[in-house]
Write an enzyme that holds these catalytic residues in place. Structure first.
Site, PDB file in Angstrom:
ATOM      1  N   HIS A 139      19.454  15.618  85.177  1.00 37.25           N
ATOM      2  CA  HIS A 139      20.694  15.438  85.937  1.00 37.25           C
ATOM      3  C   HIS A 139      21.214  16.829  86.292  1.00 37.25           C
ATOM      4  CE1 HIS A 139      25.016  14.559  86.410  1.00 37.25           C
ATOM      5  NE2 HIS A 139      24.704  13.274  86.527  1.00 37.25           N
ATOM      6  N   ASP A 216      20.378  16.100  76.172  1.00 36.10           N
ATOM      7  CA  ASP A 216      21.403  15.436  76.969  1.00 36.10           C
ATOM      8  C   ASP A 216      21.264  13.936  76.693  1.00 36.10           C
ATOM      9  OD1 ASP A 216      22.638  13.948  78.944  1.00 36.10           O
ATOM     10  OD2 ASP A 216      21.945  15.170  80.614  1.00 36.10           O
ATOM     11  N   GLN A 219      22.548   9.038  78.674  1.00 35.83           N
ATOM     12  CA  GLN A 219      22.039   7.685  78.917  1.00 35.83           C
ATOM     13  C   GLN A 219      21.398   7.067  77.675  1.00 35.83           C
ATOM     14  OE1 GLN A 219      22.782   6.055  81.507  1.00 35.83           O
ATOM     15  NE2 GLN A 219      23.462   7.714  82.841  1.00 35.83           N
ATOM     16  N   LYS A 242      30.324   6.238  79.388  1.00 42.78           N
ATOM     17  CA  LYS A 242      29.073   5.524  79.660  1.00 42.78           C
ATOM     18  C   LYS A 242      28.708   4.584  78.514  1.00 42.78           C
ATOM     19  CE  LYS A 242      27.132   9.318  82.370  1.00 42.78           C
ATOM     20  NZ  LYS A 242      27.103   8.799  83.738  1.00 42.78           N
ATOM     21  N   CYS A 380      22.675  12.405  91.347  1.00 41.88           N
ATOM     22  CA  CYS A 380      22.833  13.748  90.750  1.00 41.88           C
ATOM     23  C   CYS A 380      21.513  14.236  90.157  1.00 41.88           C
ATOM     24  CB  CYS A 380      23.931  13.772  89.693  1.00 41.88           C
ATOM     25  SG  CYS A 380      25.556  13.470  90.351  1.00 41.88           S
TER      26      CYS A 380
END
Ligand SMILES: Cc1ncc(COP(=O)(O)O)c(C=O)c1O
Length: 423
Positions: A139, A216, A219, A242, A380
């Site tokens: 991302h 990261d 998700q 999220k 993104c």
């Protein structure tokens, strides 16, 4: 106030707990609204998820009953707010299986978590000629902060390439690890394609060369069980919005040994131990990295979101979304001209696709008229689009409250798109 979701008793003989998705949907008031007269089908969960009543109730209860600034007052409201905020931190520690609440820093979200590490650990450790290794799946939030650092320091960004399935090519990643590499930053799950990256293996490869790794988890945290000690990652960051929590709050986990030696990110109240015009000493962990009044209600709401997810069972959420993903992949693959982008062997909750001869924005607009919310664009992750030589995709991303019936509505909507744009 209840923070637990509606649990379904175990299916006799199945040995597996589950949850009743119909009852769970009742916990999310927004899911009963209509769009263009049609029941809302919300498939933009990778961008942000909807919120259960328990989270909204917790935020409201704070403001109605206990709200004051934290860590500063001796009065009752301040003590209550401070306790609730620190209790939320402890919940996040437990959620991540971290060893120590000092390793849990409240940030605005994933973007801030990555920028924090780039601007503190990165600035202190990266010199001219050094390298930072990321993957081609990232991302923009896990690209641009490193580019800014590289520009400032005269360092180089190295990119581990992906294959046609949208998987990181591990041997190529390994080849790019060298004495010059100062940090590896990689996503746990790709937001554009849904690829689940073998982060444990990547961390082991990097650690074998003494290189720390930032993951990261934007998700991954909403759907996979994350154990930062088992992964042995140096940093792990994700966003509350999220994962059914409020927006404007997220977590940066960092190993205490790193956080202790890193300079502060921002200066201000709460991050200091004492200030004179001659010298300022910094607060202990994690407060050294929490300058200014934080998102108090957001942190407390995030703690309740995690309670909610855990009441359903993270493994049940993962199984539920995995079922939706394979069902949707089957249904959508049968649509003429539809191409699934991202066919990794390990995939989570994200179905990106193109439809021959139809721009994704047209797909999104027609689906919206059917009440179906999907994301269209580059997500993104422009380098991912460049790799597949496409400008954009349509993306359906699933959450714990979605159903197979909703996937059927999506498939029917796409059928209409095909009819409409047939030459
Ligand atoms: C993989 C990934 N990383 C980072 C981000 C940025 O998250 P936020 O905008 O919440 O900071 C996102 C958001 O879509 C994401 O999916």
């Amino acid at each position: 106030m209840s923070t637990t979701a509606t649990l379904r008793p175990p299916v006799p003989g199945s040995g597996r707990k589950g949850y009743d998705v119909r009852k769970v949907r009742g916990d999310f008031p927004i899911l009963s609204r209509r769009v263009y007269g049609k029941p809302l089908v919300y498939f933009d969960n990778a961008a942000t998820t909807q919120k259960p009543r328990a989270v909204m109730d917790a935020v409201r209860a704070l403001y109605e009953k206990s709200y004051a600034n934290i860590h500063r007052g001796v009065h009752s409201l301040s003590v209550e707010s401070s306790e609730a905020y620190e209790k939320a931190r402890e919940k996040m520690r437990d959620f991540l299986h971290a060893g120590d609440a000092r390793e849990i820093v409240f940030v605005r979200g994933t973007t801030e978590g990555i920028n924090l590490v780039a601007q503190t650990y990165g600035r202190a450790n990266v010199r001219a000629g050094d390298e930072i290794l990321i993957s081609a799946l990232e991302h923009h939030s896990n690209i641009v902060p490193w580019q800014i650092l590289c520009e400032e320091k005269g360092a180089r960004l190295q990119i581990a390439p992906i294959n046609e399935r949208g998987e990181i090519r591990l041997e190529e990643l390994e080849r790019r690890l060298s004495k010059k590499t100062k940090i590896v930053a990689v996503s746990h799950v790709s937001n554009a394609l849904g690829t689940v990256n073998p982060v444990k293996r990547i961390i082991a490869l990097a650690h074998a060369r003494g290189v720390p790794v930032l993951v990261d988890g934007a998700q991954a945290a909403p759907r996979l069980a994350v154990d930062v000690r088992d992964l042995d990652c140096d940093f792990y960051t994700f966003s509350g919005h999220k994962m059914y929590g409020p927006s404007g709050v997220g977590i940066l986990y960092g190993k205490a040994e790193h956080l202790e030696t890193m300079p502060p990110y921002q200066g201000g109240g709460d991050m200091i131990s004492s200030v004179t015009f001659e010298k300022t000493t910094y607060n202990i962990l994690p407060y050294k990295f929490e300058a200014g009044t934080p998102n108090i209600a957001g942190a407390i709401g995030l703690g309740v979101a995690v309670d909610y997810m855990r009441s359903l069972g993270i493994e049940n959420i993962e199984a539920h979304e995995s079922d939706l993903l394979s069902y949707a992949t089957g249904r959508l693959s049968a649509i003429p001209g539809l191409r699934v982008i991202g066919t990794a062997r390990e995939k989570a909750a994200v179905l990106s696709f193109t439809l021959e001869g139809v721009h994704p924005h047209d797909v999104g607009t027609v689906l919206d008229r059917e009440g179906v919310a999907v994301r269209t664009g580059h997500h993104c992750a422009q380098p991912v689009m460049d790799f597949f030589k496409i400008p954009a995709t349509s993306r359906a991303s699933f959450a714990l409250y979605n159903t197979r019936e909703e996937v059927d509505v999506l498939a029917a909507g796409l059928g209409k798109v095909v009819e409409m744009f047939r030459p």
